[in-house]
Design a protein around this motif. Sequence first.
Motif, short mmCIF file in Angstrom:
data_model
loop_
_atom_site.label_atom_id
_atom_site.label_comp_id
_atom_site.label_asym_id
_atom_site.label_seq_id
_atom_site.Cartn_x
_atom_site.Cartn_y
_atom_site.Cartn_z
N UNK A 137 0.82 -1.21 0.00
CA UNK A 137 0.00 0.00 0.00
C UNK A 137 0.85 1.26 0.00
N UNK A 138 2.08 1.16 0.49
CA UNK A 138 2.97 2.33 0.43
C UNK A 138 3.25 2.71 -1.02
N UNK A 139 3.47 1.70 -1.88
CA UNK A 139 3.70 1.97 -3.29
C UNK A 139 2.43 2.49 -3.97
N UNK A 140 1.28 1.91 -3.61
CA UNK A 140 0.02 2.36 -4.18
C UNK A 140 -0.25 3.82 -3.82
N UNK A 141 -0.03 4.17 -2.54
CA UNK A 141 -0.25 5.55 -2.10
C UNK A 141 0.71 6.50 -2.80
N UNK A 142 1.96 6.08 -2.93
CA UNK A 142 2.96 6.91 -3.62
C UNK A 142 2.54 7.18 -5.06
N UNK A 199 6.04 10.87 -0.35
CA UNK A 199 4.83 10.21 0.15
C UNK A 199 5.21 9.15 1.19
N UNK A 200 4.53 9.19 2.33
CA UNK A 200 4.76 8.21 3.39
C UNK A 200 3.41 7.64 3.82
N UNK A 201 3.21 6.35 3.57
CA UNK A 201 1.95 5.72 3.96
C UNK A 201 2.06 5.24 5.40
N UNK A 202 1.92 6.19 6.32
CA UNK A 202 2.03 5.90 7.75
C UNK A 202 1.33 7.03 8.51
N UNK A 203 0.86 6.77 9.73
CA UNK A 203 0.14 7.82 10.47
C UNK A 203 1.03 8.98 10.92
N UNK A 204 2.28 8.69 11.24
CA UNK A 204 3.22 9.72 11.69
C UNK A 204 4.58 9.42 11.09
N UNK A 205 5.36 10.46 10.92
CA UNK A 205 6.70 10.28 10.36
C UNK A 205 7.72 10.05 11.47
#
Length: 279
Positions: A137-142, A199-205
């Motif tokens: 999903x990180x790649x999809x979001x990116x 793009x970071x598929x996460x709630x916080x960095x």
Amino acid sequence: MSGSLDLPATVGQFRSRGIRYVSVWGDTEFTASVRENQLLKAAMTRVLGYFSTSDDRDLKQLSRTAAEILFLLDGVPSLDPWERFSEAEVVQMVSRLPNLHRKYGSVLWLSYLIHAKRGISVDAVGAAEFNTFVVNLADVFEDYVRVLVASRIGELVPGGRVLDGNIDQVRLFKHGDASMVKPDIYVMKGRQPLLVMDAKYKPQIKASDRYEVLAFCEALGVSKAILLLPGDADQPAQLLGVTPGGTELQMVKLNLGAVDMNAAEASFIKIIASVIQPD
């Protein structure tokens, strides 16, 4: 003849803005009879049949989207009732995709799951065997935010263009080591880099995310970066800080929980514009 429907680009560039009559194809010619398009058509037929009788607003929208895709695939021969796709065949389909069409692989796998009514299943007692695949999903979001930003770049930077660092890599050091960095998104105007978006598929960095983006800024010689994260509500941009050297780091979230994603995307772009061109 060669060619295939680029579904992510079609949705990101046109369907998400309410444009129903334009699609993006991976080539200039339409190949109707390939198995890839048959798989997509079979999956969309199942989606339409499943959701078309629902009274739920979001599910009705899904059925409308499926109907629109089926209209585009009208020339694709339907599968015979006894025909099935195997995982091995889908693996071969994905492996044959040229580099420019790699994003189509996730669509093929998702279509396979829908058509085959498959998901995660435990097929053995004792050692668990999962006959499935993992969608990153990180790649999809990116990919999603890159397509969205690229489709609206005229609103953000008139005359600007979006580059993908995975393809157009950037040298980190001016002299010496030839290490390259891969910013998710960077914006150019002419030959001049303007800013970096990551793009970071996460709630916080995390701290490592900040360091990575600052390295991208250093490599490109820009002083502004925006971290793009998913969110569950509309929020203003958040200033994370300004380095002693003057590099500004902001965070903008895209409301993925919105009922109206067109409005959420428009708000997201407006917030990014306010960061790039503050009043």
